[in-house]
Write an enzyme that holds these catalytic residues in place. Sequence first.
Site, mmCIF file in Angstrom:
data_model
loop_
_atom_site.group_PDB
_atom_site.id
_atom_site.type_symbol
_atom_site.label_atom_id
_atom_site.label_comp_id
_atom_site.label_asym_id
_atom_site.label_seq_id
_atom_site.Cartn_x
_atom_site.Cartn_y
_atom_site.Cartn_z
ATOM 1 N N ARG A 146 0.842 -1.194 0.000
ATOM 2 C CA ARG A 146 0.000 0.000 0.000
ATOM 3 C C ARG A 146 0.880 1.249 0.000
ATOM 4 N NH1 ARG A 146 -1.936 -3.524 4.046
ATOM 5 N NH2 ARG A 146 -4.029 -4.357 3.657
ATOM 6 N N LYS A 170 -1.342 -2.372 8.348
ATOM 7 C CA LYS A 170 -2.433 -1.847 9.149
ATOM 8 C C LYS A 170 -2.445 -2.471 10.536
ATOM 9 C CE LYS A 170 -5.638 -0.695 5.401
ATOM 10 N NZ LYS A 170 -6.979 -0.939 4.833
ATOM 11 N N HIS A 239 -2.605 2.303 -5.826
ATOM 12 C CA HIS A 239 -3.532 1.197 -5.588
ATOM 13 C C HIS A 239 -3.773 0.394 -6.870
ATOM 14 C CE1 HIS A 239 -5.559 -0.295 -2.093
ATOM 15 N NE2 HIS A 239 -6.633 -0.599 -2.798
ATOM 16 N N ARG A 242 -1.050 -1.953 -7.060
ATOM 17 C CA ARG A 242 -1.312 -3.045 -6.100
ATOM 18 C C ARG A 242 -2.280 -4.055 -6.726
ATOM 19 N NH1 ARG A 242 -1.362 -4.318 -0.552
ATOM 20 N NH2 ARG A 242 -3.370 -4.867 0.359
ATOM 21 N N HIS A 265 -3.665 -8.841 3.588
ATOM 22 C CA HIS A 265 -5.099 -8.895 3.866
ATOM 23 C C HIS A 265 -5.361 -9.800 5.061
ATOM 24 C CE1 HIS A 265 -6.379 -7.790 -0.526
ATOM 25 N NE2 HIS A 265 -6.152 -6.730 0.219
ATOM 26 N N TYR A 274 -9.896 -10.534 -6.795
ATOM 27 C CA TYR A 274 -8.970 -10.624 -7.920
ATOM 28 C C TYR A 274 -9.200 -11.873 -8.765
ATOM 29 C CZ TYR A 274 -6.636 -6.880 -5.443
ATOM 30 O OH TYR A 274 -6.363 -5.693 -4.819
#
Length: 293
Positions: A146, A170, A239, A242, A265, A274
């Site tokens: 990211r 994150k 993004h 990504r 994730h 995806y």
Amino acid sequence: MHDELSGFLAYLRMEKRASELTTKSYEHDLVKFLHYIEQRWNISAAAVSYVHIREYLTELYAEELARTSVSRKLSSLRSFYTFLLREERIKENPLVLIHAPKQGKKLPSFFYEEELSLLFESVNTSTSLGKRNLALLELLYATGIRVGECVKLDVKDFDLYLETLLVKGKGGKERYVPVGSFAAEALTIYMNEARPLLKPADEALFVNYQGKRLTARGIQKMLNKLSTDASINSRMSPHVLRHTFATHMLNEGADLRTVQELLGHSDLAATQIYTHVTKDRLREVYRRSHPRA
């Protein structure tokens, strides 16, 4: 009312370890809601019922907000009232019977390999910033990290010998991701030949022309220029790179769990989108190539 909001924001920062950007987003949504119920009904957050929530949603739809925006605001309210229920400031959660609006399936944008080749070829590596730009572009595509993770990278996070990168994701989660040979070479040249000339003020891996840590806005500005130079009409952003990383990995046979781990994730469902992209790609190739398609 303000005490309830302050308590919730403190909970996000202290217990949930939410980023400042996430916290600000919650605050923005909730301030608007609290102002609405105060002006519309002159009630506090604790007095809100299912009916009030339904009317607020009607107001949001009347503003012609996108379903994704309404869902985000609804998610903020849901988290807020879950917190109030936990703190025993309310007896019932007014959002229990509220359902999020159905989302249309929007597949992520990505670049084909031919487009990426044009992008890489458009980088002028005769300057220090050009060497930085190539290293940055190669790294984003090679790792799928990211933009927020990219700007936090320090020099020590890149291991040239193992060709790996320590990424701070994150919620304070860390993960190691492999760096491909093209990205590793571009990074090495940038770190040895270009970065010292930019006179970095700290240990930031990517710096701007003033030697300061490169920002997300700075990266976006750089990508915009590269896409213009390469005459690419598709929308360019970190993004999208990504998305491109994940799509190309799956197209070449990588399994979903591996891509999930590389992307950072926490939920496999976030990675599964995806697979729709790759299936669409397969159908496109099939229709174009098969005599009886």
